[in-house]
Motif scaffolding. Structure first.
Motif, mmCIF file in Angstrom:
data_model
loop_
_atom_site.group_PDB
_atom_site.id
_atom_site.type_symbol
_atom_site.label_atom_id
_atom_site.label_comp_id
_atom_site.label_asym_id
_atom_site.label_seq_id
_atom_site.Cartn_x
_atom_site.Cartn_y
_atom_site.Cartn_z
ATOM 1 N N LEU A 104 0.843 -1.188 0.000
ATOM 2 C CA LEU A 104 0.000 0.000 0.000
ATOM 3 C C LEU A 104 0.882 1.242 0.000
ATOM 4 C CD1 LEU A 104 -1.658 0.614 3.502
ATOM 5 C CD2 LEU A 104 0.418 -0.704 3.155
ATOM 6 N N SER A 105 0.306 2.326 -0.461
ATOM 7 C CA SER A 105 1.104 3.550 -0.578
ATOM 8 C C SER A 105 0.976 4.434 0.646
ATOM 9 C CB SER A 105 0.665 4.335 -1.819
ATOM 10 O OG SER A 105 -0.691 4.742 -1.683
ATOM 11 N N ASP A 106 -0.096 4.245 1.422
ATOM 12 C CA ASP A 106 -0.358 5.104 2.578
ATOM 13 C C ASP A 106 -0.437 4.271 3.847
ATOM 14 O OD1 ASP A 106 -1.087 6.971 4.398
ATOM 15 O OD2 ASP A 106 -2.994 7.495 3.477
ATOM 16 N N PRO A 107 0.657 4.102 4.569
ATOM 17 C CA PRO A 107 0.653 3.276 5.790
ATOM 18 C C PRO A 107 -0.106 3.911 6.953
ATOM 19 C CG PRO A 107 2.781 4.332 5.506
ATOM 20 C CD PRO A 107 1.993 4.643 4.272
ATOM 21 N N THR A 108 -0.586 5.142 6.772
ATOM 22 C CA THR A 108 -1.365 5.792 7.839
ATOM 23 C C THR A 108 -2.845 5.423 7.763
ATOM 24 O OG1 THR A 108 -1.961 7.793 6.582
ATOM 25 C CG2 THR A 108 0.188 7.771 7.662
ATOM 26 N N ASP A 109 -3.249 4.713 6.723
ATOM 27 C CA ASP A 109 -4.671 4.376 6.548
ATOM 28 C C ASP A 109 -5.042 3.199 7.447
ATOM 29 O OD1 ASP A 109 -7.240 4.004 5.729
ATOM 30 O OD2 ASP A 109 -6.796 3.928 3.582
ATOM 31 N N GLN A 110 -5.216 3.490 8.736
ATOM 32 C CA GLN A 110 -5.509 2.446 9.711
ATOM 33 C C GLN A 110 -6.863 1.794 9.466
ATOM 34 O OE1 GLN A 110 -3.135 1.476 11.965
ATOM 35 N NE2 GLN A 110 -4.528 -0.270 12.259
ATOM 36 N N PHE A 111 -7.812 2.568 8.929
ATOM 37 C CA PHE A 111 -9.131 2.008 8.634
ATOM 38 C C PHE A 111 -9.021 0.857 7.631
ATOM 39 C CE2 PHE A 111 -12.998 1.910 5.987
ATOM 40 C CZ PHE A 111 -13.940 1.649 6.979
ATOM 41 N N ALA A 112 -8.201 1.059 6.581
ATOM 42 C CA ALA A 112 -8.016 0.017 5.570
ATOM 43 C C ALA A 112 -7.316 -1.201 6.169
ATOM 44 C CB ALA A 112 -7.212 0.566 4.396
ATOM 45 N N LEU A 113 -6.302 -0.957 6.989
ATOM 46 C CA LEU A 113 -5.568 -2.065 7.602
ATOM 47 C C LEU A 113 -6.478 -2.893 8.503
ATOM 48 C CD1 LEU A 113 -2.227 -0.218 8.509
ATOM 49 C CD2 LEU A 113 -2.647 -1.761 6.591
ATOM 50 N N ASP A 114 -7.288 -2.212 9.323
ATOM 51 C CA ASP A 114 -8.218 -2.923 10.210
ATOM 52 C C ASP A 114 -9.235 -3.734 9.403
ATOM 53 O OD1 ASP A 114 -6.947 -1.863 12.395
ATOM 54 O OD2 ASP A 114 -8.395 -0.246 12.695
ATOM 55 N N HIS A 127 4.274 -3.668 3.001
ATOM 56 C CA HIS A 127 5.283 -3.181 2.068
ATOM 57 C C HIS A 127 4.789 -1.847 1.497
ATOM 58 C CE1 HIS A 127 6.252 -7.427 2.298
ATOM 59 N NE2 HIS A 127 7.378 -7.233 1.643
ATOM 60 N N ILE A 128 5.718 -0.932 1.254
ATOM 61 C CA ILE A 128 5.369 0.352 0.654
ATOM 62 C C ILE A 128 5.462 0.238 -0.867
ATOM 63 C CG2 ILE A 128 5.912 2.808 0.519
ATOM 64 C CD1 ILE A 128 4.938 1.994 3.229
ATOM 65 N N VAL A 129 4.440 0.760 -1.557
ATOM 66 C CA VAL A 129 4.436 0.705 -3.019
ATOM 67 C C VAL A 129 4.232 2.109 -3.587
ATOM 68 C CG1 VAL A 129 3.553 -1.663 -3.051
ATOM 69 C CG2 VAL A 129 1.949 0.253 -3.173
ATOM 70 N N ASP A 130 4.482 2.227 -4.859
ATOM 71 C CA ASP A 130 4.339 3.492 -5.578
ATOM 72 C C ASP A 130 2.856 3.779 -5.822
ATOM 73 O OD1 ASP A 130 4.030 5.128 -8.110
ATOM 74 O OD2 ASP A 130 6.210 5.248 -7.863
ATOM 75 N N GLU A 131 2.384 4.944 -5.355
ATOM 76 C CA GLU A 131 0.960 5.299 -5.458
ATOM 77 C C GLU A 131 0.491 5.359 -6.914
ATOM 78 O OE1 GLU A 131 -2.883 6.662 -5.257
ATOM 79 O OE2 GLU A 131 -1.698 5.739 -3.655
ATOM 80 N N LYS A 132 1.299 5.910 -7.787
ATOM 81 C CA LYS A 132 0.887 6.032 -9.188
ATOM 82 C C LYS A 132 0.729 4.658 -9.830
ATOM 83 C CE LYS A 132 2.070 8.562 -13.418
ATOM 84 N NZ LYS A 132 3.055 9.494 -14.040
ATOM 85 N N LYS A 133 1.702 3.778 -9.591
ATOM 86 C CA LYS A 133 1.619 2.423 -10.141
ATOM 87 C C LYS A 133 0.473 1.644 -9.490
ATOM 88 C CE LYS A 133 6.558 2.121 -11.264
ATOM 89 N NZ LYS A 133 7.845 1.431 -10.963
ATOM 90 N N LEU A 134 0.233 1.904 -8.204
ATOM 91 C CA LEU A 134 -0.869 1.253 -7.499
ATOM 92 C C LEU A 134 -2.201 1.594 -8.157
ATOM 93 C CD1 LEU A 134 -2.057 -0.326 -5.065
ATOM 94 C CD2 LEU A 134 -2.027 1.837 -3.789
ATOM 95 N N THR A 135 -2.400 2.856 -8.482
ATOM 96 C CA THR A 135 -3.643 3.290 -9.129
ATOM 97 C C THR A 135 -3.854 2.587 -10.460
ATOM 98 O OG1 THR A 135 -3.538 5.459 -8.052
ATOM 99 C CG2 THR A 135 -4.881 5.283 -10.045
ATOM 100 N N ILE A 136 -2.802 2.471 -11.238
ATOM 101 C CA ILE A 136 -2.896 1.800 -12.536
ATOM 102 C C ILE A 136 -3.300 0.333 -12.360
ATOM 103 C CG2 ILE A 136 -1.574 1.032 -14.551
ATOM 104 C CD1 ILE A 136 0.118 3.608 -14.226
ATOM 105 N N LEU A 137 -2.673 -0.341 -11.382
ATOM 106 C CA LEU A 137 -2.979 -1.751 -11.136
ATOM 107 C C LEU A 137 -4.402 -1.938 -10.630
ATOM 108 C CD1 LEU A 137 0.283 -3.241 -9.598
ATOM 109 C CD2 LEU A 137 -0.987 -4.155 -11.522
ATOM 110 N N LEU A 138 -4.856 -1.050 -9.745
ATOM 111 C CA LEU A 138 -6.218 -1.156 -9.219
ATOM 112 C C LEU A 138 -7.248 -0.976 -10.323
ATOM 113 C CD1 LEU A 138 -5.909 0.739 -5.808
ATOM 114 C CD2 LEU A 138 -6.010 -1.731 -6.193
ATOM 115 N N GLU A 139 -6.942 -0.125 -11.268
ATOM 116 C CA GLU A 139 -7.848 0.046 -12.411
ATOM 117 C C GLU A 139 -7.919 -1.231 -13.248
ATOM 118 O OE1 GLU A 139 -6.355 3.439 -14.461
ATOM 119 O OE2 GLU A 139 -7.236 4.888 -13.064
#
Length: 538
Positions: A104-114, A127-139
């Motif tokens: 994930l790109s935002d490790p502060t998103d505790q709601f998602a983790l929970d 693991h930390i990932v690239d937000e831009k690449k993450l968006t492309i993959l999610l699409e």
């Protein structure tokens, strides 16, 4: 703002990637839009996503995962639906030892983790990932053709009443038809054995059973649940107006034979589909999982002209497959073979199969009595459920017929106790039964990714997980324990000895228990010790 959020925003400011004023404004705007601040600053080109990734990884001492090495087609291997992955913006990477590695790109998103912990029941490795690449993959994941697309259901007019869904409306353009077809195709692609469709107060959960394990794949809006259930009932020619009573049916779709069962629950009808892929049926005794000794004993007993062979175990342990494989082996023009089943699961050419219909009085007992007047050589009884059925099956075995059947018992010895509890005399048990086989199904380790580990000085293997498997496993095989009634066991039964003493005598005769048969497969690298313990609950 949480302490972790403060730490990371301070990190970005410290590295001069953004100033404090821009950060405050970005955080406020992100909150107003309901998205993470990482996503906001990348989408608005405030900071390069690659720089954010490396800053966060260094600050939190977390590993980076390169999304160039990620295949979006592997998400179906994880216990998360595509919708959940896209909603919480996480990528499942692998599962090992009850730990789910995620990117994930935002490790502060505790709601998602929970939420991910709640949905999977697993611990997380981040693991930390690239937000831009993450968006492309999610699409890509959101539009995978082999995943269920709820957008199809969103095209359905919510004003349309369920009873108006006619079978004649079966056109390729109908979104509901497409969704159901996609559901069945997707389950087939994943080799699911069952589909569970379960209505609840807030929506309808859809789960698949793969290799004996249930996992959620998607949810359907509550407004569309009734229409989905009606569509399935229409396909199986069930009464869509009847919602108060259970119904059973059958249908055929895209090479899959499907049994359907509906049951009224508090929030509506639950439907379970049992899938049988006709093209993947292999009724081969060599594929069941017998070791050499077990196979020879089994072949010897099913080749006898008479006697009762019982296959035992809980629901879903593969008893029917064992019996069908035996019938397939015995099926020759010289043999008159008949079965009585509830229901007929696999249609076998050359074998006379009868499906019981209790509503009209066509039960196991009536069919068995009729079959005995049909000059049978071999009879298969789907399940012995009561004393009367057991009595007729035993009489048939004693009068020159080979009879195969099943019982629901935990092990081979308990089968004797079950028959005695049905008031079957010890004399009849001894004179009828040739062989009792208790069995279970265990998942096989993926040969590509399984990992060695040490166990009391011996090398065994454990599950890992890769793109070619599901949770580190791929397919299932059987483990078995056999009980042939020899002279010593017969003496114990005639003396009304308690089952523990019979079990002790059976073990003294060097018979292999289910656990020992399973551990043999652990040592061979076929399965893991944890899987064996899960199946046998030991």
């Amino acid at each position: 703002m949480t302490t972790l959020s403060s730490k990371l925003t301070t990190c970005l400011i410290k590295n001069k990637l953004i100033n404090e004023k821009e950060m405050l404004q970005a955080t406020k705007s992100a909150q107003n839009q309901g998205i993470s601040f990482v996503r906001f600053i990348v989408e608005n080109h405030l900071i390069c996503s690659d720089k954010i990734m490396h800053s966060f990884a260094a600050e939190l001492n977390l590993p980076i995962f390169d999304l160039n090495n990620y295949s979006s087609s592997t998400v179906h291997q994880f216990p998360l639906s595509a919708e959940s992955i896209c909603q919480y913006r996480i990528l499942p990477l692998k599962i090992s030892n009850n730990i789910l590695s995620i990117g994930l790109s935002d490790p502060t998103d505790q709601f998602a983790l929970d939420a991910i912990i709640f949905l999977t029941g697993l611990r997380l490795n981040i693991h930390i990932v690239d937000e831009k690449k993450l968006t492309i993959l999610l699409e890509k994941i959101a539009h995978l053709t082999d995943h269920l697309e709820l957008s199809l259901l969103q095209k359905i007019s919510l004003e349309q009443e369920t009873p108006q869904l006619h079978d004649q409306a079966n056109t390729e353009e109908e979104p509901l038809i497409q969704f159901v077809d996609r559901l069945l195709q997707h389950a087939r692609q994943l080799s699911a054995s069952d589909i569970h469709i379960e209505p609840f107060a807030t929506g309808c959960r859809i789960r698949y059973r793969r290799d004996g394990i249930l996992h959620e794949v998607t949810r359907v809006p509550i407004e569309l649940t009734a229409r989905l259930l009606s569509r399935l009932k229409i396909m199986a020619k069930l009464d869509i107006a009847e919602k108060r009573l259970p119904q059973d049916g059958r249908m055929h779709s895209a090479g899959i034979d499907i049994r359907i069962s509906s049951c009224p629950t508090f929030f509506g009808e639950k439907i379970v589909l049992r899938l049988l892929d006709i093209n993947k049926i292999t009724l081969n005794l060599d594929k069941l999982g017998f070791n050499i000794l077990q196979k020879n004993i089994f072949l010897k007993n099913i080749s006898n002209a008479h006697g009762l062979i019982l296959v035992t175990g809980p629901t879903g342990c593969g008893k029917t497959s064992t019996l069908y494989s035996a019938l397939h082996y015995l099926n020759t023009p010289a043999k008159n073979i008949s079965t009585v089943e509830d229901p007929v699961e696999i249609q076998l050419e050359g074998i006379n199969q009868v499906n019981i219909l209790p509503k009209i009085g066509l039960d196991f007992v009536k069919v068995l009595r009729t079959l005995l007047r049909q000059d049978p050589d071999i009879i298969m009884v789907g399940e012995i459920r009561d004393r009367e059925t057991a009595t007729i099956a035993i009489q048939a075995a004693q009068t020159g017929h080979l009879v195969l059947s099943t019982l629901h018992t935990k092990n081979a010895i308990e089968t004797i106790a079950r028959l005695i509890s049905m008031n079957i005399s010890s004399y009849n048990i001894l004179n009828a039964i040739s062989l009792i086989v208790a069995q279970r199904l265990i998942r096989q380790l993926c040969p590509i990714c399984k990992q060695p580990e040490n166990y009391n000085g011996q090398t065994i293997f454990k599950e890992n997980g890769c793109q070619e498997c599901y949770f580190g496993f791929k397919g299932r095989t059987g483990i078995y324990e056999f009980l042939s009634i020899d002279e010593k066991i017969a003496e114990c039964i005639l003396a009304n000895t308690n089952m523990q003493k019979i079990y002790n005598q059976w073990q003294q005769d060097n018979n292999q228990t289910l656990y020992q048969a399973g551990f043999e497969k652990v040592l061979a690298g076929t399965t893991s010790l944890s899987e064996l313990q899960r199946v046998l609950q030991c």
